[in-house]
Design a protein around this motif. Structure first.
Motif, mmCIF file in Angstrom:
data_model
loop_
_atom_site.group_PDB
_atom_site.id
_atom_site.type_symbol
_atom_site.label_atom_id
_atom_site.label_comp_id
_atom_site.label_asym_id
_atom_site.label_seq_id
_atom_site.Cartn_x
_atom_site.Cartn_y
_atom_site.Cartn_z
ATOM 1 N N ILE A 87 51.364 42.280 31.925
ATOM 2 C CA ILE A 87 49.872 42.735 32.668
ATOM 3 C C ILE A 87 50.528 42.798 34.126
ATOM 4 N N ASP A 88 50.262 43.983 34.707
ATOM 5 C CA ASP A 88 50.778 44.453 36.147
ATOM 6 C C ASP A 88 49.441 43.762 36.864
ATOM 7 N N GLY A 89 49.931 42.979 37.959
ATOM 8 C CA GLY A 89 49.062 42.499 38.945
ATOM 9 C C GLY A 89 48.344 41.255 38.302
ATOM 10 N N LEU A 90 48.882 40.533 37.476
ATOM 11 C CA LEU A 90 48.454 39.202 36.714
ATOM 12 C C LEU A 90 48.612 38.230 37.844
ATOM 13 N N ASP A 91 49.750 38.221 38.649
ATOM 14 C CA ASP A 91 50.040 37.258 39.446
ATOM 15 C C ASP A 91 48.883 37.085 40.866
ATOM 16 N N GLN A 92 48.089 38.317 41.011
ATOM 17 C CA GLN A 92 47.566 38.615 42.315
ATOM 18 C C GLN A 92 46.254 38.854 41.744
ATOM 19 N N ILE A 93 45.699 38.383 40.496
ATOM 20 C CA ILE A 93 44.564 38.329 40.029
ATOM 21 C C ILE A 93 43.381 37.453 40.926
ATOM 22 N N SER A 117 54.370 31.423 42.221
ATOM 23 C CA SER A 117 53.087 31.476 43.102
ATOM 24 C C SER A 117 52.137 32.626 42.496
ATOM 25 N N SER A 118 51.232 32.157 41.884
ATOM 26 C CA SER A 118 50.239 33.073 41.090
ATOM 27 C C SER A 118 48.785 32.319 41.042
ATOM 28 N N ASN A 119 47.951 33.451 40.886
ATOM 29 C CA ASN A 119 46.462 32.787 41.047
ATOM 30 C C ASN A 119 46.112 32.701 39.514
ATOM 31 N N ALA A 120 46.774 33.273 38.592
ATOM 32 C CA ALA A 120 46.320 33.305 37.327
ATOM 33 C C ALA A 120 46.148 31.734 36.605
#
Length: 216
Positions: free
Chosen positions: A125-131, A158-161
């Motif tokens: 998933i592209d952009g999964l860490d910046q969700i 470092s991820s929001n997921a």
């Protein structure tokens, strides 16, 4: 090899190049079973404990006379068939730890990841860490991909997921460094970010046996 890459709406947008050594291996069910037993056994605490008839606190007096009562002879109130007596063949504290060579553990992770790719159960998933840090945002991704079963989310450090998945049932989020065979086999689908794919390539693609003293 090339892994299909999706956007946050579940649409296929591109392909991501990954190592065949990590994501393109053939099946090895015997190795996966051994690794699963290894990880599951090492998570057991082994603290279950029961008292035998010799450890139960109580009198040593004979319950009643040996003869003359018409009842079966009894020698102790602490026998397992008496209420409050000891437990026959009950568990006692022990260690369940098992050992498995490091190279076999590393190979098992590669085989498990390759199995997810072969069964089309891994989604990059592209952009999964910046969700967006909302449970609804993660639920929208799962709906767009058509994922209904249990899901393992693998992200960068470092991820929001990981925060967005905490309230979803049958969903677990971990960083790429903490992925193990037990989680890969327990969860049906795997959602992974491109950053995590790169981390796994760096961690698991090296097949050389490097000793600590040689590396120093």
């Amino acid at each position: 090899m090339l892994l299909p890459q999706y956007d946050l709406d579940g649409k296929k947008i591109a392909q991501l190049e990954a190592s065949d050594t990590v994501f393109g291996l053939s099946e090895n069910p015997e190795l996966l079973h051994q690794a699963m037993v290894y990880y599951a056994a090492n998570q057991r605490q082994g603290t279950s404990s029961t008292l035998t008839r010799g450890a139960v606190h109580g009198t040593t007096r004979k319950p009643f006379a040996q003869k003359g009562t018409g009842r079966a002879r009894q020698g102790s109130w602490r026998s397992p068939h008496h209420r409050g007596g000891g437990i026959a063949f009950g568990p006692s504290p022990r260690s369940y730890r098992k050992r498995m060579p490091k190279q076999m553990r590393r190979q098992a992770i590669r085989v498990a990841l390759s199995g997810k790719v072969a069964n089309e159960q891994m989604f990059v998933i592209d952009g999964l860490d910046q969700i967006e840090q909302k449970t609804q945002a993660m639920a929208k991704i799962l709906t767009g991909l058509g994922v209904n079963g249990s899901v393992l989310i693998v992200t960068g450090q470092s991820s929001n997921a990981r925060r967005t998945a905490r309230n979803l049932p049958r969903v677990k989020a971990v960083s790429a460094e903490l992925v193990n065979v037990l989680d890969l086999l327990r969860f049906q689908s795997v959602l992974i970010s491109p950053v995590a794919v790169g981390v796994m390539d760096a961690l698991w693609s090296d097949l050389r046996r490097v000793r600590k003293e040689a590396a120093a």
